[in-house]
Design a protein around this motif. Structure first.
Motif, PDB file in Angstrom:
ATOM      1  N   GLY A 208       0.872  -1.162   0.000  1.00 56.30           N
ATOM      2  CA  GLY A 208       0.000   0.000   0.000  1.00 56.30           C
ATOM      3  C   GLY A 208       0.917   1.221   0.000  1.00 56.30           C
ATOM      4  O   GLY A 208       1.619   1.460   0.982  1.00 56.30           O
TER       5      GLY A 208
ATOM      6  N   SER B 236       2.859  -1.647  -6.381  1.00 53.01           N
ATOM      7  CA  SER B 236       1.857  -0.919  -5.602  1.00 53.01           C
ATOM      8  C   SER B 236       0.485  -1.558  -5.767  1.00 53.01           C
ATOM      9  O   SER B 236      -0.033  -1.640  -6.886  1.00 53.01           O
TER      10      SER B 236
ATOM     11  N   PHE C 170      -2.049  -0.235  -4.206  1.00 49.78           N
ATOM     12  CA  PHE C 170      -2.763   1.033  -4.390  1.00 49.78           C
ATOM     13  C   PHE C 170      -1.819   2.156  -4.007  1.00 49.78           C
ATOM     14  O   PHE C 170      -0.879   1.969  -3.239  1.00 49.78           O
ATOM     15  N   GLU C 171      -2.049   3.327  -4.591  1.00 46.96           N
ATOM     16  CA  GLU C 171      -1.281   4.522  -4.276  1.00 46.96           C
ATOM     17  C   GLU C 171      -2.262   5.621  -3.876  1.00 46.96           C
ATOM     18  O   GLU C 171      -3.243   5.860  -4.577  1.00 46.96           O
TER      19      GLU C 171
ATOM     20  N   TYR D 246      -5.473   7.714   1.454  1.00 48.80           N
ATOM     21  CA  TYR D 246      -4.723   6.521   1.853  1.00 48.80           C
ATOM     22  C   TYR D 246      -5.456   5.803   2.984  1.00 48.80           C
ATOM     23  O   TYR D 246      -5.599   4.574   2.967  1.00 48.80           O
TER      24      TYR D 246
ATOM     25  N   GLN E 165      -8.271   3.895   1.587  1.00 48.22           N
ATOM     26  CA  GLN E 165      -7.832   2.680   0.879  1.00 48.22           C
ATOM     27  C   GLN E 165      -7.496   1.572   1.861  1.00 48.22           C
ATOM     28  O   GLN E 165      -7.805   0.399   1.629  1.00 48.22           O
TER      29      GLN E 165
END
Length: 378
Positions: free
Chosen positions: A45, A79, A81-82, A88, A91
């Protein structure tokens, strides 16, 4: 900083761990994921920043750090997710809710506990004991093991905790170019601290005289959660204001009678809330307070709508620099806020940062925990 607490501690722990990662393998918990070149694939992540400062041509997905890890350790970091700031956190929450988390990610203590309770992360106790370098163990020992102990649940090490120094009191950063343009001189005694009266009068001048020159200048904009329990997440909060009243919201304190007191429920905290309401009633606090997100306020700062920015000492590096990039003439000067008796108050806490957790499904947790320097020596 607020949003930088996870970014800094997670990045430091993860980079230190991977750069010192083990050569050996472990008993796989599932089939090892590998790329076309045979490198172990590790999904993360990824916490990002709007102003990454990466060299031209590099990105979060492809940079010198990831290339080094692939070359030296045979680990291909991808990644999952970015995201930045509140995004963040969202996510991470979505990943936890789905039960499908990246191999590695930085989280808060509460998120670590939730992940452990849902049996989604690995117990790193044995891996840490076997593979952690003496250097990393000595770092934790230098803090009396406060961090590593905080990462334990039922005696098991469930994450690699970040370390953080005591960052001192929260500050308020002023657009110095605006002060100069309006002929406002703060801090006449030169002690690097101002009064609430100076804060208020400057906010009023900035707004009434439209110091930003765009017709949108605000006096103050504060995150709707108002305060932070430490320097983490203290950007765009009223933490310094509350501290000037001797209030320490979201902290547990020892009262004069020796009993535990919650800092949000004190008379001093009520004084702080009353003062914030006063700023709102006077039109000096953003009229959309309560609905503005952290990222909204950050955008207002970059766009020259805010000239008073509360935050920790290092907010200049990851936030104010964005305003400087957008307007090269922008300069900032920080001040603490002093109490009526001329003192600067703050909360001193043990240096525990974020937590790097490892998915229970990841076959090579030893790649995240540090091991022997010979793995990266030529």
């Amino acid at each position: 900083m607020g949003k930088m607490n996870k970014f800094l501690t997670g990045a430091v722990v993860l980079s230190s761990a991977l750069l010192l990662a083990a050569c050996g393998g472990s008993s796989d918990k599932k089939e090892t994921k590998k790329d076309a070149d045979g490198n172990i694939v590790m999904t993360v992540g990824q916490q990002t920043q709007p102003n990454s400062k990466l060299p031209k041509g590099d990105s979060y997905a492809n940079n010198a750090y990831r290339r080094l890890i692939k070359k030296e350790l045979g680990v291909d970091i991808k990644s999952a997710f970015e995201a930045n700031g509140d995004d963040y956190t969202r996510q991470v929450s979505l990943a936890i809710a789905s039960g499908d988390i990246p191999d590695v990610m930085a989280v808060s203590h509460d998120e670590m506990v939730e992940l452990a309770n849902n049996d989604l992360i690995a117990d790193l106790s044995d891996v840490y004991k076997k593979y952690a370098s003496d250097n990393i163990k000595d770092i934790y020992k230098s803090f009396d093991n406060v961090q590593i102990d905080s990462a334990k649940i039922d005696g098991k090490i469930m994450a690699l905790p970040g370390t953080a120094n005591d960052f001192g009191p929260n500050l308020v950063w002023f657009r110095q170019d605006w002060l100069d343009n309006l002929g406002i001189k703060l801090d006449p005694d030169g002690n690097h601290a101002i009064t609430l009266d100076e804060l208020e009068s400057t906010a009023k001048a900035f707004k009434e005289k439209d110091a930003g020159g765009n017709g949108k200048t605000q006096g103050l904009a504060l995150a709707n959660y108002l305060t932070s329990d430490s320097h983490g997440s203290s950007g765009y909060t009223a933490t310094a204001i509350f501290n000037s009243f001797g209030a320490y919201p979201k902290n547990y304190l020892k009262g004069d009678d020796g009993k535990l007191v919650y800092g949000s429920n004190t008379e001093q905290a009520k004084e702080g809330l009353t003062y914030v309401k006063h700023l709102f009633d006077e039109g000096l606090l953003d009229s959309q307070f309560g609905t503005r997100t952290y990222d909204d306020i950050n955008a207002m700062m970059i766009n020259g709508e805010l000239g008073i920015i509360p935050g920790p000492w290092h907010i200049s590096d990851w936030a104010l620099v964005q305003a400087k990039t957008a307007n090269p003439k922008a300069t900032f000067t920080p001040y603490a806020i002093e109490s009526k008796d001329g003192k600067v108050n703050g909360v001193s806490k043990p240096g525990v940062g974020g937590y790097v957790v490892v998915s229970k499904k990841f076959a090579h947790p030893e790649k995240v925990v540090s091991c022997k320097m010979k793995c990266i020596k030529k």
